[in-house]
Write a protein that holds these residues in place. Sequence first.
Motif, short mmCIF file in Angstrom:
data_model
loop_
_atom_site.label_atom_id
_atom_site.label_comp_id
_atom_site.label_asym_id
_atom_site.label_seq_id
_atom_site.Cartn_x
_atom_site.Cartn_y
_atom_site.Cartn_z
N LYS B 62 -3.16 -41.43 39.71
CA LYS B 62 -4.64 -41.99 40.18
C LYS B 62 -4.68 -43.37 39.20
O LYS B 62 -4.52 -43.38 38.30
CB LYS B 62 -5.73 -40.98 40.04
N SER B 67 -7.39 -50.81 44.56
CA SER B 67 -7.13 -50.10 45.94
C SER B 67 -5.60 -50.15 46.29
O SER B 67 -4.95 -51.02 46.00
CB SER B 67 -8.05 -50.60 47.05
N GLU B 74 -6.24 -45.73 53.10
CA GLU B 74 -6.52 -46.20 51.55
C GLU B 74 -6.33 -44.85 50.65
O GLU B 74 -7.29 -44.04 50.65
CB GLU B 74 -7.97 -46.42 51.50
N THR B 76 -6.22 -44.25 47.48
CA THR B 76 -7.15 -43.99 46.32
C THR B 76 -8.39 -43.25 46.54
O THR B 76 -9.18 -42.70 45.75
CB THR B 76 -7.40 -45.53 45.71
N THR B 77 -8.65 -43.14 47.83
CA THR B 77 -10.05 -42.35 48.24
C THR B 77 -9.89 -40.90 48.58
O THR B 77 -10.58 -40.01 48.82
CB THR B 77 -10.77 -42.96 49.43
#
Lengths: 385, 228
Positions: B62, B67, B74, B76-77
């Motif tokens: 992570k 981003s 996306e 990273t979300t």
Amino acid sequence: MFMVKYILRNAFRHKLRSLLTVTGVAIAILAFGLLRTLVGLWYLGVESSSSTRLVTRNAISLVFSLPISYKERIRQIPGVTRVGAMNWFGGIYVTEKNFFPNFAVEPRAYLDLYPEFLLTPEEQKGFVLDRQGAVVGRKLAAKYGWKLGDRVVLKGTIFPGQWEFVIRGIYRGAQRSTDETQFFFNWDYLNETLRRTIPRRADQVGIFVVGVSNPEQAAEVAQAIDTRFKNSLAETMSETEKAFQLSFVAMTEAIMIAIKIVSYVVIVIIMVVAANTMAMTARERIAEYATLKTLGFRWHHIAGAVFGESLFIAILGGVAGVMGTFPVASVIEKELSQFFPVFHVTTATTLLQLAAAAIVGVTASIFPTWRASTIRIADGLRRIG
Amino acid sequence: MSDNGNIVTLRNVTKSYRRGSQLVPVLEDISFAIRSGEFLALMGPSGSGKSTLLNLIAGIDKVDSGSIEIGGCEITTLGDAELAGWRALNVGFVFQFYNLIPVLTAYENVELPLLLTGLSRRERREHVEAALEIVNLADRMDHRPSQLSGGQQQRVAIARAVVTDPAILVADEPTGDLDRVSAGEILALMDQLVQDFHKTIIMVTHDPRAAEKAHVIRHLEKGLLTDG
Ligand SMILES: Nc1ncnc2c1ncn2[C@@H]1O[C@H](COP(=O)(O)OP(=O)(O)OP(=O)(O)O)[C@@H](O)[C@H]1O
Ligand SMILES: [Mg+2]
């Protein structure tokens, strides 16, 4: 499906290690089962004792006797069906190592009071009619190769002399738990001999076994007997056979508790050993588990694999241990019958053994399962090479 | 996929590790894009953060901030579970030490990612055989990793990486443990995957010969990207 395959192959990945772990668990479960059986046996005498029988003895202690004249007076008490005199004889067959319990009993009363000793009508008759007749348990007879009509000599300890008997009956137990290693002979033979040799010890009874018509009134009947002899020369103490047996057990209860504790300690030890092995195994495979996670497998897949392998190995050891228990138990029963007349592994013990194995498997997997399933992928992958 | 033809877009990505009480920055403000169908080589000295960057793009680690957009998603979300599902569908992995499961045959190793899909046994078989065909190991499918050479193991690993037909392959020093000949075979294979199957490949390597095969080479130096 894949999980099962993966678990099985993992379990045999290090053959020697798995074999040693399985063997360790098997031995622990075997020892656990034998110790549990031993403890169970101790209480077996109590459980198999009848609730329709009372035992009346001298109130001071078992080593003091009661006069035979009490017999008639006990019989007159309401609720009493039968009374039989009985003396612990303590005779030795050839050498002291050949220990087995032997008693002088009144044949007619005894046969009525103890229906769990199965004899043919002819054997019963032979026992009643022959003053020197003796009845022995099937296992005892088998051990010394005694047959009907054989002459057997016991050396007296409490009652000095060489005592000769003729085997008139060989009983079978009505239940699996019935003790088949006892030796009974005619109380009159003992008493008449004493009259001639040591008159002051004649007409003395160790205990009276008292049959009651209604088990629910056992306590009242016991009370009535003891009241009857209150303030007489020899006061009595009457209790159910179960309570009587328990008073023997109580003496050794501390040892039994110790054995119980040891049986659990054995399980705890193997738990720690298995946990160590599983932790070692999981640690070696961290990169592999991280790879699986990389491919999209989730923590619960990994947890399932580690947990399943641990449980599988423990259960395998448990089953091996259970299967080993039966032959070992029958060897003990055969070779040590003087100490353990019936060394029977109960279903409850077997289930307890399997449960213990499962608990070992589950506990051993807790830490490695947690480690393997929570490892971060990036960290796990670095462990390679 | 974004309209500008970029399949991977990193914006201001930073990553640091905690070492005791100290925070050690590994990647500082990394921004770059990878075009669909591109074969990218990531080079740089040891400890410069190449593997870390690759792991972030592949969704197995992570970011601290910034981003990463891949194929319009996306990542990273995403939470852990979503990320695992996303990885299984979108990324193929090739490692330096192959990372095959030793107790499984070549066939079973390649089948692994498909077990998480809803495919039937027969469909899985077709996919696995096709993948092993591509890496030219159809005749070795019943062999365990220990019965295969390093080069062969890496080809099995490549088959496993492509069996779900992901758009992106990430490879961390895929030739690092191989001799020249085997390394050449692996590189040729990766080249073929880009040419014939339009995969996008991101490869970390120390090997200049491997880098030669790539369309684009990027250098990472102390957590900063320098163009090459
Ligand atoms: N989990 C971690 N905890 C602490 N530090 C880490 C961790 N992972 C990586 N690092 C550190 O981050 C830096 C970059 O590591 P990384 O593995 O990305 O380097 P690399 O460029 O791949 O090196 P190499 O060429 O040797 O593989 C190194 O200094 C490393 O020690
Ligand atoms: Mg690296």
